[in-house]
Design a protein around this motif. Sequence first.
Motif, PDB file in Angstrom:
ATOM      1  N   ILE A  74       0.826  -1.206   0.000  1.00  0.00           N
ATOM      2  CA  ILE A  74       0.000   0.000   0.000  1.00  0.00           C
ATOM      3  C   ILE A  74       0.862   1.259   0.000  1.00  0.00           C
ATOM      4  CG2 ILE A  74      -1.769   1.298   1.261  1.00  0.00           C
ATOM      5  CD1 ILE A  74      -2.755  -1.318  -0.093  1.00  0.00           C
ATOM      6  N   LEU A  75       1.877   1.309   0.874  1.00  0.00           N
ATOM      7  CA  LEU A  75       2.696   2.516   0.987  1.00  0.00           C
ATOM      8  C   LEU A  75       3.974   2.472   0.159  1.00  0.00           C
ATOM      9  CD1 LEU A  75       2.331   3.486   4.742  1.00  0.00           C
ATOM     10  CD2 LEU A  75       1.038   4.290   2.764  1.00  0.00           C
ATOM     11  N   GLY A  76       4.403   1.294  -0.289  1.00  0.00           N
ATOM     12  CA  GLY A  76       5.531   1.229  -1.210  1.00  0.00           C
ATOM     13  C   GLY A  76       6.907   1.122  -0.589  1.00  0.00           C
ATOM     14  N   PHE A  77       7.005   0.956   0.732  1.00  0.00           N
ATOM     15  CA  PHE A  77       8.316   0.750   1.346  1.00  0.00           C
ATOM     16  C   PHE A  77       8.868  -0.616   0.938  1.00  0.00           C
ATOM     17  CE2 PHE A  77       6.909   4.251   3.865  1.00  0.00           C
ATOM     18  CZ  PHE A  77       8.049   4.852   4.365  1.00  0.00           C
ATOM     19  N   ARG A  78      10.191  -0.758   0.984  1.00  0.00           N
ATOM     20  CA  ARG A  78      10.833  -2.030   0.635  1.00  0.00           C
ATOM     21  C   ARG A  78      11.471  -2.647   1.874  1.00  0.00           C
ATOM     22  NH1 ARG A  78      14.011  -0.507  -4.988  1.00  0.00           N
ATOM     23  NH2 ARG A  78      12.195   0.341  -6.092  1.00  0.00           N
ATOM     24  N   GLN A  79      11.241  -3.941   2.043  1.00  0.00           N
ATOM     25  CA  GLN A  79      11.880  -4.631   3.162  1.00  0.00           C
ATOM     26  C   GLN A  79      13.366  -4.793   2.860  1.00  0.00           C
ATOM     27  OE1 GLN A  79      10.183  -8.402   4.385  1.00  0.00           O
ATOM     28  NE2 GLN A  79      11.982  -8.911   5.606  1.00  0.00           N
ATOM     29  N   VAL A  80      14.211  -4.401   3.826  1.00  0.00           N
ATOM     30  CA  VAL A  80      15.659  -4.502   3.648  1.00  0.00           C
ATOM     31  C   VAL A  80      16.300  -5.486   4.621  1.00  0.00           C
ATOM     32  CG1 VAL A  80      15.930  -2.205   2.643  1.00  0.00           C
ATOM     33  CG2 VAL A  80      16.017  -2.467   5.133  1.00  0.00           C
ATOM     34  N   GLY A  81      15.544  -5.966   5.606  1.00  0.00           N
ATOM     35  CA  GLY A  81      16.121  -6.896   6.566  1.00  0.00           C
ATOM     36  C   GLY A  81      15.067  -7.477   7.481  1.00  0.00           C
ATOM     37  N   GLU A  82      15.480  -8.496   8.230  1.00  0.00           N
ATOM     38  CA  GLU A  82      14.599  -9.153   9.197  1.00  0.00           C
ATOM     39  C   GLU A  82      15.455  -9.688  10.328  1.00  0.00           C
ATOM     40  OE1 GLU A  82      10.922 -12.372   9.273  1.00  0.00           O
ATOM     41  OE2 GLU A  82      12.086 -12.083   7.445  1.00  0.00           O
ATOM     42  N   LEU A  83      14.981  -9.549  11.551  1.00  0.00           N
ATOM     43  CA  LEU A  83      15.723 -10.046  12.705  1.00  0.00           C
ATOM     44  C   LEU A  83      15.749 -11.569  12.668  1.00  0.00           C
ATOM     45  CD1 LEU A  83      17.084  -8.421  14.950  1.00  0.00           C
ATOM     46  CD2 LEU A  83      15.088  -8.868  16.384  1.00  0.00           C
ATOM     47  N   LYS A  84      16.961 -12.141  12.786  1.00  0.00           N
ATOM     48  CA  LYS A  84      17.135 -13.592  12.697  1.00  0.00           C
ATOM     49  C   LYS A  84      17.710 -14.137  14.001  1.00  0.00           C
ATOM     50  CE  LYS A  84      17.917 -13.537   7.690  1.00  0.00           C
ATOM     51  NZ  LYS A  84      17.605 -12.112   7.506  1.00  0.00           N
ATOM     52  N   ALA A  85      17.458 -15.414  14.226  1.00  0.00           N
ATOM     53  CA  ALA A  85      18.004 -16.078  15.413  1.00  0.00           C
ATOM     54  C   ALA A  85      19.520 -16.193  15.291  1.00  0.00           C
ATOM     55  CB  ALA A  85      17.379 -17.456  15.576  1.00  0.00           C
ATOM     56  N   SER A  86      20.191 -16.140  16.431  1.00  0.00           N
ATOM     57  CA  SER A  86      21.643 -16.299  16.482  1.00  0.00           C
ATOM     58  C   SER A  86      21.983 -17.004  17.788  1.00  0.00           C
ATOM     59  CB  SER A  86      22.331 -14.932  16.415  1.00  0.00           C
ATOM     60  OG  SER A  86      22.105 -14.211  17.614  1.00  0.00           O
ATOM     61  N   PRO A  87      23.226 -17.473  17.938  1.00  0.00           N
ATOM     62  CA  PRO A  87      23.590 -18.139  19.198  1.00  0.00           C
ATOM     63  C   PRO A  87      23.364 -17.271  20.428  1.00  0.00           C
ATOM     64  CG  PRO A  87      25.244 -18.560  17.526  1.00  0.00           C
ATOM     65  CD  PRO A  87      24.301 -17.547  16.945  1.00  0.00           C
ATOM     66  N   THR A  88      23.566 -15.973  20.289  1.00  0.00           N
ATOM     67  CA  THR A  88      23.370 -15.085  21.440  1.00  0.00           C
ATOM     68  C   THR A  88      21.940 -14.571  21.548  1.00  0.00           C
ATOM     69  OG1 THR A  88      24.092 -13.193  20.116  1.00  0.00           O
ATOM     70  CG2 THR A  88      25.780 -14.351  21.415  1.00  0.00           C
ATOM     71  N   ARG A  89      21.139 -14.787  20.497  1.00  0.00           N
ATOM     72  CA  ARG A  89      19.744 -14.348  20.503  1.00  0.00           C
ATOM     73  C   ARG A  89      18.911 -15.435  19.835  1.00  0.00           C
ATOM     74  NH1 ARG A  89      19.700  -9.136  17.675  1.00  0.00           N
ATOM     75  NH2 ARG A  89      19.660 -10.448  15.840  1.00  0.00           N
ATOM     76  N   PRO A  90      18.704 -16.562  20.542  1.00  0.00           N
ATOM     77  CA  PRO A  90      18.059 -17.714  19.898  1.00  0.00           C
ATOM     78  C   PRO A  90      16.577 -17.523  19.597  1.00  0.00           C
ATOM     79  CG  PRO A  90      18.466 -18.152  22.224  1.00  0.00           C
ATOM     80  CD  PRO A  90      19.135 -16.854  21.919  1.00  0.00           C
ATOM     81  N   ASN A  91      15.904 -16.641  20.331  1.00  0.00           N
ATOM     82  CA  ASN A  91      14.463 -16.448  20.135  1.00  0.00           C
ATOM     83  C   ASN A  91      14.128 -14.964  19.976  1.00  0.00           C
ATOM     84  OD1 ASN A  91      13.543 -19.271  20.529  1.00  0.00           O
ATOM     85  ND2 ASN A  91      14.430 -18.966  22.569  1.00  0.00           N
ATOM     86  N   PRO A  92      14.552 -14.365  18.872  1.00  0.00           N
ATOM     87  CA  PRO A  92      14.280 -12.934  18.701  1.00  0.00           C
ATOM     88  C   PRO A  92      12.805 -12.688  18.417  1.00  0.00           C
ATOM     89  CG  PRO A  92      15.156 -13.827  16.677  1.00  0.00           C
ATOM     90  CD  PRO A  92      15.214 -14.939  17.700  1.00  0.00           C
ATOM     91  N   PRO A  93      12.333 -11.490  18.690  1.00  0.00           N
ATOM     92  CA  PRO A  93      10.960 -11.165  18.295  1.00  0.00           C
ATOM     93  C   PRO A  93      10.851 -11.123  16.773  1.00  0.00           C
ATOM     94  CG  PRO A  93      12.119  -9.195  18.991  1.00  0.00           C
ATOM     95  CD  PRO A  93      13.030 -10.349  19.287  1.00  0.00           C
ATOM     96  N   ARG A  94       9.641 -11.264  16.263  1.00  0.00           N
ATOM     97  CA  ARG A  94       9.436 -11.104  14.816  1.00  0.00           C
ATOM     98  C   ARG A  94       9.557  -9.619  14.495  1.00  0.00           C
ATOM     99  NH1 ARG A  94       4.487 -13.295  11.973  1.00  0.00           N
ATOM    100  NH2 ARG A  94       5.941 -13.302  10.218  1.00  0.00           N
ATOM    101  N   MET A  95      10.555  -9.277  13.705  1.00  0.00           N
ATOM    102  CA  MET A  95      10.840  -7.870  13.425  1.00  0.00           C
ATOM    103  C   MET A  95      11.406  -7.735  12.022  1.00  0.00           C
ATOM    104  SD  MET A  95      13.178  -5.296  15.724  1.00  0.00           S
ATOM    105  CE  MET A  95      13.125  -3.523  15.479  1.00  0.00           C
ATOM    106  N   ARG A  96      10.872  -6.783  11.256  1.00  0.00           N
ATOM    107  CA  ARG A  96      11.350  -6.523   9.899  1.00  0.00           C
ATOM    108  C   ARG A  96      11.665  -5.044   9.737  1.00  0.00           C
ATOM    109  NH1 ARG A  96       6.640 -10.065   6.863  1.00  0.00           N
ATOM    110  NH2 ARG A  96       7.266 -12.092   7.713  1.00  0.00           N
ATOM    111  N   PHE A  97      12.570  -4.769   8.788  1.00  0.00           N
ATOM    112  CA  PHE A  97      13.091  -3.421   8.584  1.00  0.00           C
ATOM    113  C   PHE A  97      12.800  -2.976   7.149  1.00  0.00           C
ATOM    114  CE2 PHE A  97      15.524  -5.724  11.701  1.00  0.00           C
ATOM    115  CZ  PHE A  97      15.661  -4.830  12.747  1.00  0.00           C
TER     116      PHE A  97
END
Length: 200
Positions: A43-66
């Motif tokens: 609708i607004l035309g923004f482009r997704q450039v990233g997404e928060l992913k799991a890592s050894p130090t952050r195994p359960n990140p929140p669902r988050m997109r940039f």
Amino acid sequence: MQSAKQEERMSGNQTGPVTPSGLNHLVLNVRNLDESHQFWTEILGFRQVGELKASPTRPNPPRMRFYSGDHDGKMNHHDIALIENTALPPPPADWAMSGMPMAIGHIAITLPNREAWLRQLAYLQSRNIRFNRRVEHGMTHSLYINDPNGYGVELLYELPRDVWEGDIDAALNHAVAVPTEGPEALEDRVEGLPVFQTAQ
């Protein structure tokens, strides 16, 4: 000739806060990330450039997109981010400019120019997006809609600086309502607009 503020900055004798150059990005809590992703991209035309992913130090990140807007053909690291919070209350039934039970009044998004703004209005109308308000402000021409979470979104193009910088307060207080439905909602007046100047 340097101004007093420039001399103060260069000398390191800062006596007050440094004025920021602007806002860098905004992070919004949303109830449903996929639903909000669709709104901000389709609708607004923004482009997704990233997404928060799991890592050894952050195994359960929140669902988050940039997301990024278009910066002269380049992407920013992010202008806005969405983070899912399923515990958010449902959005209000109707959106209003003030008096809403929301911490954020509205988010203003600049279109590159008047022509791009008019194309976006036509696109939104073709998608049956409700126009909450159309306003000729003293410094912008604006459309207000809302996202699935009830956040107000202002889509605008800036009028030339020489229209409003002579009296910013007067320009901020100027508002002319414009139709929000039908062909009239896609019209934009450019003749006879006021120019704001302080009294000499």
